[in-house]
Design a protein around this motif. Structure first.
Motif, PDB file in Angstrom:
ATOM      1  N   ALA A   1       0.846  -1.189   0.000  1.00  0.00           N
ATOM      2  CA  ALA A   1       0.000   0.000   0.000  1.00  0.00           C
ATOM      3  C   ALA A   1       0.886   1.245   0.000  1.00  0.00           C
ATOM      4  O   ALA A   1       2.068   1.190   0.358  1.00  0.00           O
ATOM      5  N   GLU A   2       0.328   2.396  -0.398  1.00  0.00           N
ATOM      6  CA  GLU A   2       1.156   3.583  -0.618  1.00  0.00           C
ATOM      7  C   GLU A   2       0.846   4.763   0.301  1.00  0.00           C
ATOM      8  O   GLU A   2       1.523   5.783   0.227  1.00  0.00           O
ATOM      9  N   ASN A   3      -0.194   4.671   1.138  1.00  0.00           N
ATOM     10  CA  ASN A   3      -0.501   5.739   2.091  1.00  0.00           C
ATOM     11  C   ASN A   3      -0.666   7.098   1.400  1.00  0.00           C
ATOM     12  O   ASN A   3      -0.232   8.134   1.904  1.00  0.00           O
ATOM     13  N   ARG A   4      -1.312   7.105   0.250  1.00  0.00           N
ATOM     14  CA  ARG A   4      -1.578   8.349  -0.470  1.00  0.00           C
ATOM     15  C   ARG A   4      -2.697   8.081  -1.475  1.00  0.00           C
ATOM     16  O   ARG A   4      -2.917   6.956  -1.907  1.00  0.00           O
TER      17      ARG A   4
ATOM     18  N   GLY B   1       9.117   6.883   8.134  1.00  0.00           N
ATOM     19  CA  GLY B   1       9.259   7.453   9.467  1.00  0.00           C
ATOM     20  C   GLY B   1       9.009   8.934   9.547  1.00  0.00           C
ATOM     21  O   GLY B   1       9.766   9.667  10.206  1.00  0.00           O
ATOM     22  N   GLY B   2       7.962   9.424   8.871  1.00  0.00           N
ATOM     23  CA  GLY B   2       7.566  10.821   9.029  1.00  0.00           C
ATOM     24  C   GLY B   2       8.043  11.761   7.950  1.00  0.00           C
ATOM     25  O   GLY B   2       7.820  12.967   8.048  1.00  0.00           O
ATOM     26  N   ASN B   3       8.708  11.272   6.901  1.00  0.00           N
ATOM     27  CA  ASN B   3       9.111  12.137   5.799  1.00  0.00           C
ATOM     28  C   ASN B   3       7.938  12.365   4.844  1.00  0.00           C
ATOM     29  O   ASN B   3       6.947  11.631   4.851  1.00  0.00           O
ATOM     30  N   ARG B   4       8.084  13.385   4.014  1.00  0.00           N
ATOM     31  CA  ARG B   4       7.040  13.726   3.042  1.00  0.00           C
ATOM     32  C   ARG B   4       7.506  13.328   1.642  1.00  0.00           C
ATOM     33  O   ARG B   4       8.522  13.828   1.158  1.00  0.00           O
ATOM     34  N   LEU B   5       6.755  12.433   1.005  1.00  0.00           N
ATOM     35  CA  LEU B   5       7.067  11.994  -0.352  1.00  0.00           C
ATOM     36  C   LEU B   5       6.057  12.585  -1.315  1.00  0.00           C
ATOM     37  O   LEU B   5       4.848  12.422  -1.152  1.00  0.00           O
ATOM     38  N   GLU B   6       6.567  13.307  -2.307  1.00  0.00           N
ATOM     39  CA  GLU B   6       5.742  13.856  -3.381  1.00  0.00           C
ATOM     40  C   GLU B   6       6.176  13.218  -4.689  1.00  0.00           C
ATOM     41  O   GLU B   6       7.324  12.781  -4.825  1.00  0.00           O
TER      42      GLU B   6
ATOM     43  N   ARG C   1      10.037  13.559  -4.927  1.00  0.00           N
ATOM     44  CA  ARG C   1      10.731  14.514  -4.073  1.00  0.00           C
ATOM     45  C   ARG C   1      10.547  14.073  -2.628  1.00  0.00           C
ATOM     46  O   ARG C   1       9.444  13.708  -2.217  1.00  0.00           O
ATOM     47  N   LEU C   2      11.624  14.132  -1.878  1.00  0.00           N
ATOM     48  CA  LEU C   2      11.596  13.752  -0.465  1.00  0.00           C
ATOM     49  C   LEU C   2      11.842  15.006   0.365  1.00  0.00           C
ATOM     50  O   LEU C   2      12.901  15.641   0.249  1.00  0.00           O
ATOM     51  N   ASN C   3      10.835  15.402   1.165  1.00  0.00           N
ATOM     52  CA  ASN C   3      10.912  16.632   1.959  1.00  0.00           C
ATOM     53  C   ASN C   3      11.274  17.839   1.085  1.00  0.00           C
ATOM     54  O   ASN C   3      12.045  18.713   1.483  1.00  0.00           O
ATOM     55  N   GLY C   4      10.744  17.845  -0.136  1.00  0.00           N
ATOM     56  CA  GLY C   4      10.949  18.954  -1.060  1.00  0.00           C
ATOM     57  C   GLY C   4      12.183  18.846  -1.926  1.00  0.00           C
ATOM     58  O   GLY C   4      12.335  19.626  -2.873  1.00  0.00           O
ATOM     59  N   ALA C   5      13.081  17.911  -1.632  1.00  0.00           N
ATOM     60  CA  ALA C   5      14.316  17.768  -2.409  1.00  0.00           C
ATOM     61  C   ALA C   5      14.115  16.740  -3.521  1.00  0.00           C
ATOM     62  O   ALA C   5      13.677  15.613  -3.265  1.00  0.00           O
TER      63      ALA C   5
END
Length: 293
Positions: free
Chosen positions: A158-161, A197-202, A236-240
């Motif tokens: 699953a992808e949680n998005r 662990g709490g990062n943001r993936l876009e 992008r991971l945490n905007g990077a």
């Protein structure tokens, strides 16, 4: 932590984890042949897959291996909508995925088992020409983050998005013996705010193009050769920017049996022949049973 996030970058482009194939929807031969209003179709899928890698910019970076057994069930209901044939679709998947050797298992998570994300879709056929064997379908699908997801490891099915998919399919008889099918797809991604662990993936939108050439050996037995191109979808991971678009090329071949009682069986063998980033599907065996009511 830096090394782990570096591997996360490679894994973010690994379509093995979140999807049955690189394209979000796994298109089979005949999927855009419209049934008749009132028909109901149940499809059962089984996959056995091995992927190797990871790859970065087309170069293999390690000798890791991912294995997976995936099962899926899809229900289709056909009806009439504003004068066109239409189908509603609901699909649910389950998977058991494993990583090895130990170094890869420690980095990604050794195993994950559970249900994938729920899929709800609608297809309409603006072109349904039985006389000339010419069909065009347009589809929209939403994939909800309902599956089992463990933010403490990278290996997840699953992808949680949320995901939104727009696609189409054209099927045309070239001759009484040969059929051609073409299906483009656009996938739009919501964000995963609890990645690794709490990062943001876009992720940017991804495109796919699937095609089949089918040979009617007999009316009840077809052979097919297929291919798929995938591009876009940089993460992008945490905007990077991760600079890891999961671009790849895929080939497959298989056979279709049309059985009495509105039944159908498809056996398919597939592999990816070129991968830019992520893991490469080295071998896939897929079986689909379908029953119409």
């Amino acid at each position: 932590m830096k090394a782990r996030l570096g591997l996360a970058a490679a894994f973010a482009g690994c379509w093995f984890v979140g999807n049955a194939v690189s394209a979000t929807n796994d298109i089979y031969p005949g999927d855009y042949f419209p049934s008749e209003p009132g028909d109901r179709i149940l499809s059962l899928y089984a996959y056995d897959r091995t992927a190797v890698g990871p790859y970065a910019k087309g170069t293999k970076q390690g000798d890791g291996k991912l294995t997976g057994q995936i099962a899926a069930m899809r229900g289709v209901n056909t009806f009439e909508l504003v004068g066109m044939t239409a189908t509603s679709v609901v699909a649910l998947t389950w998977a058991d995925l494993s990583a090895r050797p130990v170094t890869l298992a420690n980095a990604l998570g050794g195993n994950t088992t559970g249900f994938g994300d729920l899929r709800l879709g609608l297809t309409v056929w603006p072109i349904k020409d039985r006389h000339n064997a010419n069909y065009l379908g347009l589809s929209a699908m939403v994939i909800a983050p309902t599956g089992r997801y463990d933010s403490g490891q990278l290996l997840n099915y699953a992808e949680n998005r949320w995901r939104f998919v727009l696609s189409g399919g054209w099927q045309k008889d070239l001759t009484p013996k040969w059929l051609f099918e073409l299906s483009p797809e656009l996938t739009l991604y919501g964000d995963n705010d609890d990645y690794n662990g709490g990062n943001r993936l876009e992720q940017d939108p991804a495109l796919a193009l699937t095609g089949y050439l089918r040979w009617r050996v007999k009316p009840a037995f077809h052979l097919h050769l297929g291919g798929q191109l995938n591009w876009g979808g940089e993460a992008r991971l945490n905007g990077a920017a991760l600079d890891n678009p999961p671009e790849n090329k895929r080939v497959n071949l298989g056979a279709t049996w049309f059985l009495p009682g509105k039944q159908q069986l498809i056996l398919r063998f597939a592999r990816e022949v070129d991968v830019e980033n992520g893991f490469r599907t080295q071998r896939e065996i897929a079986l689909r049973y379908q029953k119409g009511f």
